[in-house]
Design a protein around this motif. Structure first.
Motif, PDB file in Angstrom:
ATOM      1  N   ILE A 192     -48.136 -56.955 -16.502  1.00 32.58           N
ATOM      2  CA  ILE A 192     -49.592 -56.981 -16.661  1.00 32.58           C
ATOM      3  C   ILE A 192     -50.001 -58.069 -17.649  1.00 32.58           C
ATOM      4  O   ILE A 192     -50.949 -58.843 -17.409  1.00 32.58           O
ATOM      5  CB  ILE A 192     -50.087 -55.604 -17.134  1.00 32.58           C
ATOM      6  N   LEU A 193     -49.264 -58.195 -18.751  1.00 28.37           N
ATOM      7  CA  LEU A 193     -49.590 -59.223 -19.757  1.00 28.37           C
ATOM      8  C   LEU A 193     -49.349 -60.625 -19.198  1.00 28.37           C
ATOM      9  O   LEU A 193     -50.111 -61.560 -19.479  1.00 28.37           O
ATOM     10  CB  LEU A 193     -48.743 -58.988 -21.017  1.00 28.37           C
ATOM     11  N   GLU A 194     -48.284 -60.783 -18.406  1.00 28.21           N
ATOM     12  CA  GLU A 194     -48.027 -62.107 -17.810  1.00 28.21           C
ATOM     13  C   GLU A 194     -49.143 -62.495 -16.856  1.00 28.21           C
ATOM     14  O   GLU A 194     -49.564 -63.659 -16.817  1.00 28.21           O
ATOM     15  CB  GLU A 194     -46.680 -62.087 -17.075  1.00 28.21           C
ATOM     16  N   GLU A 195     -49.614 -61.564 -16.057  1.00 31.37           N
ATOM     17  CA  GLU A 195     -50.730 -61.885 -15.169  1.00 31.37           C
ATOM     18  C   GLU A 195     -51.975 -62.203 -15.960  1.00 31.37           C
ATOM     19  O   GLU A 195     -52.747 -63.101 -15.600  1.00 31.37           O
ATOM     20  CB  GLU A 195     -50.980 -60.708 -14.215  1.00 31.37           C
ATOM     21  N   ALA A 196     -52.195 -61.468 -17.052  1.00 31.84           N
ATOM     22  CA  ALA A 196     -53.363 -61.757 -17.886  1.00 31.84           C
ATOM     23  C   ALA A 196     -53.247 -63.125 -18.526  1.00 31.84           C
ATOM     24  O   ALA A 196     -54.254 -63.838 -18.729  1.00 31.84           O
ATOM     25  CB  ALA A 196     -53.524 -60.682 -18.958  1.00 31.84           C
TER      26      ALA A 196
ATOM     27  N   GLN B 192     -41.448 -52.861 -18.718  1.00 38.83           N
ATOM     28  CA  GLN B 192     -41.379 -53.959 -17.758  1.00 38.83           C
ATOM     29  C   GLN B 192     -42.704 -54.100 -17.012  1.00 38.83           C
ATOM     30  O   GLN B 192     -43.193 -55.220 -16.769  1.00 38.83           O
ATOM     31  CB  GLN B 192     -40.251 -53.722 -16.745  1.00 38.83           C
ATOM     32  N   ASN B 193     -43.319 -52.965 -16.619  1.00 38.29           N
ATOM     33  CA  ASN B 193     -44.606 -53.032 -15.925  1.00 38.29           C
ATOM     34  C   ASN B 193     -45.711 -53.552 -16.835  1.00 38.29           C
ATOM     35  O   ASN B 193     -46.582 -54.308 -16.420  1.00 38.29           O
ATOM     36  CB  ASN B 193     -44.972 -51.651 -15.373  1.00 38.29           C
ATOM     37  N   ARG B 194     -45.674 -53.141 -18.142  1.00 33.75           N
ATOM     38  CA  ARG B 194     -46.682 -53.642 -19.073  1.00 33.75           C
ATOM     39  C   ARG B 194     -46.517 -55.150 -19.257  1.00 33.75           C
ATOM     40  O   ARG B 194     -47.504 -55.896 -19.359  1.00 33.75           O
ATOM     41  CB  ARG B 194     -46.543 -52.939 -20.422  1.00 33.75           C
TER      42      ARG B 194
ATOM     43  N   SER C  44     -51.459 -57.055  -7.787  1.00 29.29           N
ATOM     44  CA  SER C  44     -51.870 -57.385  -9.151  1.00 29.29           C
ATOM     45  C   SER C  44     -52.504 -56.173  -9.832  1.00 29.29           C
ATOM     46  O   SER C  44     -53.281 -55.425  -9.209  1.00 29.29           O
ATOM     47  CB  SER C  44     -52.870 -58.551  -9.136  1.00 29.29           C
ATOM     48  N   PRO C  45     -52.210 -55.961 -11.142  1.00 32.75           N
ATOM     49  CA  PRO C  45     -52.883 -54.865 -11.873  1.00 32.75           C
ATOM     50  C   PRO C  45     -54.367 -55.092 -12.013  1.00 32.75           C
ATOM     51  O   PRO C  45     -55.095 -54.160 -12.393  1.00 32.75           O
ATOM     52  CB  PRO C  45     -52.185 -54.866 -13.225  1.00 32.75           C
ATOM     53  N   ALA C  46     -54.834 -56.326 -11.731  1.00 32.66           N
ATOM     54  CA  ALA C  46     -56.271 -56.567 -11.827  1.00 32.66           C
ATOM     55  C   ALA C  46     -57.041 -55.780 -10.776  1.00 32.66           C
ATOM     56  O   ALA C  46     -58.246 -55.536 -10.938  1.00 32.66           O
ATOM     57  CB  ALA C  46     -56.553 -58.066 -11.670  1.00 32.66           C
ATOM     58  N   LEU C  47     -56.362 -55.379  -9.698  1.00 35.78           N
ATOM     59  CA  LEU C  47     -56.998 -54.547  -8.676  1.00 35.78           C
ATOM     60  C   LEU C  47     -56.676 -53.100  -9.016  1.00 35.78           C
ATOM     61  O   LEU C  47     -55.581 -52.607  -8.755  1.00 35.78           O
ATOM     62  CB  LEU C  47     -56.495 -54.919  -7.281  1.00 35.78           C
ATOM     63  N   VAL C  48     -57.612 -52.434  -9.608  1.00 38.89           N
ATOM     64  CA  VAL C  48     -57.407 -51.074 -10.103  1.00 38.89           C
ATOM     65  C   VAL C  48     -57.872 -50.105  -9.026  1.00 38.89           C
ATOM     66  O   VAL C  48     -59.014 -50.164  -8.565  1.00 38.89           O
ATOM     67  CB  VAL C  48     -58.187 -50.848 -11.418  1.00 38.89           C
ATOM     68  N   ARG C  49     -56.966 -49.209  -8.634  1.00 42.03           N
ATOM     69  CA  ARG C  49     -57.284 -48.179  -7.650  1.00 42.03           C
ATOM     70  C   ARG C  49     -57.400 -46.837  -8.337  1.00 42.03           C
ATOM     71  O   ARG C  49     -57.260 -46.746  -9.561  1.00 42.03           O
ATOM     72  CB  ARG C  49     -56.202 -48.131  -6.585  1.00 42.03           C
ATOM     73  N   GLN C  50     -57.623 -45.803  -7.620  1.00 44.02           N
ATOM     74  CA  GLN C  50     -57.774 -44.468  -8.190  1.00 44.02           C
ATOM     75  C   GLN C  50     -56.468 -44.014  -8.826  1.00 44.02           C
ATOM     76  O   GLN C  50     -55.413 -44.092  -8.221  1.00 44.02           O
ATOM     77  CB  GLN C  50     -58.191 -43.467  -7.105  1.00 44.02           C
ATOM     78  N   GLY C  51     -56.537 -43.558 -10.057  1.00 42.49           N
ATOM     79  CA  GLY C  51     -55.370 -43.063 -10.770  1.00 42.49           C
ATOM     80  C   GLY C  51     -54.499 -44.132 -11.363  1.00 42.49           C
ATOM     81  O   GLY C  51     -53.456 -43.826 -11.931  1.00 42.49           O
ATOM     82  N   GLN C  52     -54.886 -45.403 -11.259  1.00 41.02           N
ATOM     83  CA  GLN C  52     -54.009 -46.473 -11.753  1.00 41.02           C
ATOM     84  C   GLN C  52     -54.068 -46.587 -13.276  1.00 41.02           C
ATOM     85  O   GLN C  52     -53.112 -47.033 -13.896  1.00 41.02           O
ATOM     86  CB  GLN C  52     -54.397 -47.802 -11.095  1.00 41.02           C
ATOM     87  N   ILE C  53     -55.201 -46.179 -13.925  1.00 45.60           N
ATOM     88  CA  ILE C  53     -55.320 -46.287 -15.397  1.00 45.60           C
ATOM     89  C   ILE C  53     -54.288 -45.395 -16.056  1.00 45.60           C
ATOM     90  O   ILE C  53     -53.571 -45.811 -16.982  1.00 45.60           O
ATOM     91  CB  ILE C  53     -56.751 -45.921 -15.845  1.00 45.60           C
ATOM     92  N   SER C  54     -54.192 -44.158 -15.569  1.00 44.38           N
ATOM     93  CA  SER C  54     -53.193 -43.255 -16.155  1.00 44.38           C
ATOM     94  C   SER C  54     -51.785 -43.767 -15.889  1.00 44.38           C
ATOM     95  O   SER C  54     -50.898 -43.595 -16.718  1.00 44.38           O
ATOM     96  CB  SER C  54     -53.369 -41.846 -15.559  1.00 44.38           C
ATOM     97  N   GLU C  55     -51.554 -44.423 -14.716  1.00 49.49           N
ATOM     98  CA  GLU C  55     -50.228 -44.989 -14.433  1.00 49.49           C
ATOM     99  C   GLU C  55     -49.917 -46.120 -15.409  1.00 49.49           C
ATOM    100  O   GLU C  55     -48.778 -46.267 -15.845  1.00 49.49           O
ATOM    101  CB  GLU C  55     -50.177 -45.480 -12.991  1.00 49.49           C
ATOM    102  N   LEU C  56     -50.923 -46.937 -15.770  1.00 49.48           N
ATOM    103  CA  LEU C  56     -50.689 -48.044 -16.709  1.00 49.48           C
ATOM    104  C   LEU C  56     -50.367 -47.520 -18.103  1.00 49.48           C
ATOM    105  O   LEU C  56     -49.534 -48.098 -18.821  1.00 49.48           O
ATOM    106  CB  LEU C  56     -51.914 -48.953 -16.757  1.00 49.48           C
ATOM    107  N   ILE C  57     -51.019 -46.427 -18.494  1.00 48.69           N
ATOM    108  CA  ILE C  57     -50.750 -45.868 -19.835  1.00 48.69           C
ATOM    109  C   ILE C  57     -49.319 -45.357 -19.903  1.00 48.69           C
ATOM    110  O   ILE C  57     -48.618 -45.545 -20.909  1.00 48.69           O
ATOM    111  CB  ILE C  57     -51.771 -44.745 -20.149  1.00 48.69           C
TER     112      ILE C  57
END
Length: 468
Positions: free
Chosen positions: A163-167, A158-160, A140-153
C-alpha cells in the motif's frame, strides 16, 4: 493521469449503454441497494485488467455479460471503456504523446476478452503496466470495496508495504522489475540452451570432419576402382572380341552343316512322302479288311448271343414239354380212375334195381340207396367232364409248346447257318498281312526315322547358332 468518463455496455445489470462522468474533485454514486453501485466499481476494476472471476462475484468471466431478465434477452458480449486525461504526458511509451487515452475491454461469450487503447489492440500486460505507473490498477488498495478498511487494519506487513509503495508511486517500477526479472531469467535459459546447441554443433562439426575425411578417402578409392574397372572392361572386351571371331567361324561351319542337314532332311522327307504314297493302297486295303473283320466280329457276336438265347429257349421248351407230358399222364390216370368208379356205380345201380324188383318191401330203403347212387354217379360224371376239360387244356398247351419248340429249333438252325456263313466269309478274306504291305510299312518307318534324325540335326545346328 485523471479519469474522465466510464462507459458500460452489457456489463452485468447495465444491459443498455450507460456513462458515468468522473469530474475533478469528488464524484459519488448514490442509490438504493441492488441498483448496481458495486457493478460500477467492478467494471472499473475489470477494464483495468482484473482476471479473477471470483473478484467479479461470478463463477466464470462470462458471468459479467448480461444474462437476461423477464423482459430482456441475454446479451452475447459486454464492453467497458475508460477515458483518461493524459495532458501531463505521464503515460508510458508508446502512449506518452496522446492527450486522451481511451482504454476498453470487450468480452464475447465463449471467446475471451480483448483490450484496446485508442482503438489499437494491446496485451493485458500493457494495460496493467499503464495503470501501475499511475499507482493504481485492478488490485490496487486505492480501490476500496466493502470491508476492505478492516482488512487493511489487520493486514500483514507485506500488504501494508504494498500500500505504501503504491502511495509512493513505485508500484509500476516493481511490476517492471518483476517483468525484467522474468525476461532476464528467460534470457539466461536461452543462453544455457545456446551453450547446449553450441556443444551439439561442435559434436556435429567433428562428425562432419570425420565424414569429410572418409569422403576424401572414398573419392581416392573410387578413382582407383574406376581405373581397375576400365582395365577389366578392356580385358573383357578383348576376350569378347576373340570369342566373337571364334563364334563367327563356328557359325559359318554350323551354317554349312545346317545346309547339308537341310538337304538330307529334304531328301528324307521326299522319301517319306514317296513311301506314304506307296503305302496308300495298302492302307486302303487294310482299312477295308479291318472294316469287314470288324463287321464280321460284330455279326459273330450277335449270332453267338442269338444262338445262346435259342438254346436256352429250346431247353426251356423241352422242360415245359416234359412237365406237360407228366400232367397228361396224371390226367389220364385220373380219367381211368373216374371211368372205373363210373363202371362200379353203374354196376351198383343195376344191382339196386334188381333188388328193388326182387323185394318190393325194401322199396323205400332201396329208393334212398338208389338216389344216393344216382347222386354219386352225377358227381362222378361231373368229375369226368372236368378231367376231360383239364385234359383238353393240357393237350392244347402241349400243342402250343410243341409249336414254339419247332420255331425255336428253326431259329437255332438259321442262326447256326448265319454263323457258318460269317466264318466262311472271314476265311475268304485271307490273311490281313501281305508281303507288299509289310514292305511298304518298313519303307515308311525307315523314311520317318531318317526324317526325325534330320530334324534333330537341324535343331541342334540352330541351337548352336543361337548360342554363338
Amino acid at each position: 493521469m485523471q479519469f474522465q468518463r466510464l462507459r458500460l455496455v452489457g456489463f452485468k445489470s447495465f444491459v443498455d449503454a450507460a456513462e458515468v462522468q468522473i469530474e475533478s474533485g469528488l464524484t459519488g454514486v448514490v442509490g438504493p441497494n441492488g441498483c448496481g453501485k458495486s457493478n460500477v466499481l467492478e467494471s472499473l476494476r475489470w477494464v483495468m485488467g482484473a482476471n479473477s472471476a471470483k473478484a467479479m462475484r461470478g463463477q466464470g468471466m462470462d458471468d459479467v455479460i448480461f444474462a437476461g431478465a423477464a423482459g430482456r434477452p441475454p446479451r452475447s458480449h459486454a464492453e467497458v471503456s475508460l477515458t483518461i486525461d493524459n495532458a501531463q504526458r505521464r503515460a508510458p511509451q508508446p502512449f506518452t504523446d496522446s492527450p486522451i487515452l481511451e482504454v476498453s475491454r470487450r468480452i464475447d461469450r465463449g471467446q475471451g476478452s480483448t483490450y484496446r487503447i485508442n482503438g489499437k489492440e494491446v496485451r493485458a500486460r500493457d494495460v496493467q503496466l499503464l495503470f501501475a505507473d499511475a499507482s493504481t490498477g485492478a488490485n490496487s488498495p486505492a480501490l476500496v470495496r466493502q470491508g476492505q478498511i478492516s482488512e487493511l487494519i489487520a493486514a500483514k506487513p507485506q500488504n501494508r508495504r504494498r500500500i505504501l509503495e503504491e502511495a509512493g508511486g513505485v508500484a509500476g517500477l516493481h511490476t517492471r522489475r518483476h517483468e525484467a526479472e522474468l525476461r532476464l531469467k528467460a534470457a539466461e535459459t536461452n543462453l544455457e540452451r545456446l551453450d547446449d546447441i553450441g556443444r551439439e554443433l561442435e559434436t556435429a562439426l567433428n562428425r562432419l570432419k570425420r565424414e569429410a575425411r572418409q569422403a576424401e578417402k572414398y573419392k581416392k578409392i573410387s578413382a582407383e576402382i574406376r581405373a581397375l574397372q576400365a582395365a577389366l572392361l578392356f580385358v573383357r572386351w578383348n576376350d569378347a572380341r576373340l570369342a566373337a571371331e571364334s563364334a563367327a567361324a563356328e557359325l559359318r561351319a554350323a551354317d554349312a552343316h545346317v545346309a547339308e542337314t537341310t538337304t538330307a532332311a529334304a531328301a528324307a522327307q521326299t522319301a517319306a512322302l514317296a513311301a506314304q504314297e506307296a503305302l496308300k493302297p495298302a492302307r486302303e486295303e487294310d482299312a477295308v479288311a479291318s472294316a469287314l473283320l470288324h463287321r464280321a466280329s460284330l455279326e459273330r457276336d450277335r449270332l453267338d448271343i442269338a444262338e445262346q438265347a435259342a438254346r436256352a429257349e429250346v431247353d426251356r421248351l423241352k422242360a415245359e414239354a416234359a412237365r406237360i407230358a407228366a400232367d397228361a399222364a396224371r390226367e389220364d390216370a385220373m380219367a381211368a380212375d373216374a371211368n372205373r368208379e363210373l363202371d362200379r356205380l353203374n354196376h351198383e345201380l343195376t344191382r339196386l334195381k334188381a333188388e328193388i324188383a326182387a323185394a318190393p318191401e325194401r322199396g323205400p330203403e332201396l329208393d334212398k340207396a338208389l338216389l344216393a347212387a344216382e347222386d354219386a354217379r352225377k358227381a362222378a360224371d361231373a368229375e369226368v367232364e372236368r378231367l376231360a376239360g383239364t385234359l383238353a387244356a393240357v393237350e392244347a398247351r402241349a400243342n402250343a409248346e410243341t409249336a414254339r419248340k419247332r420255331d425255336a429249333e428253326a431259329r437255332l438252325s438259321r442262326v447256326t447257318g448265319q454263323h457258318d456263313q460269317a466264318r466262311r466269309e472271314r476265311e475268304a478274306l485271307g490273311p490281313l498281312e501281305t508281303p507288299e504291305l509289310e514292305t511298304a510299312r518298313q519303307a515308311l518307318e525307315t523314311a520317318q526315322a531318317d526324317l526325325a534324325a534330320a530334324r534333330e540335326a537341324v535343331e541342334a545346328a540352330e541351337a548352336k547358332r543361337g548360342e554363338l
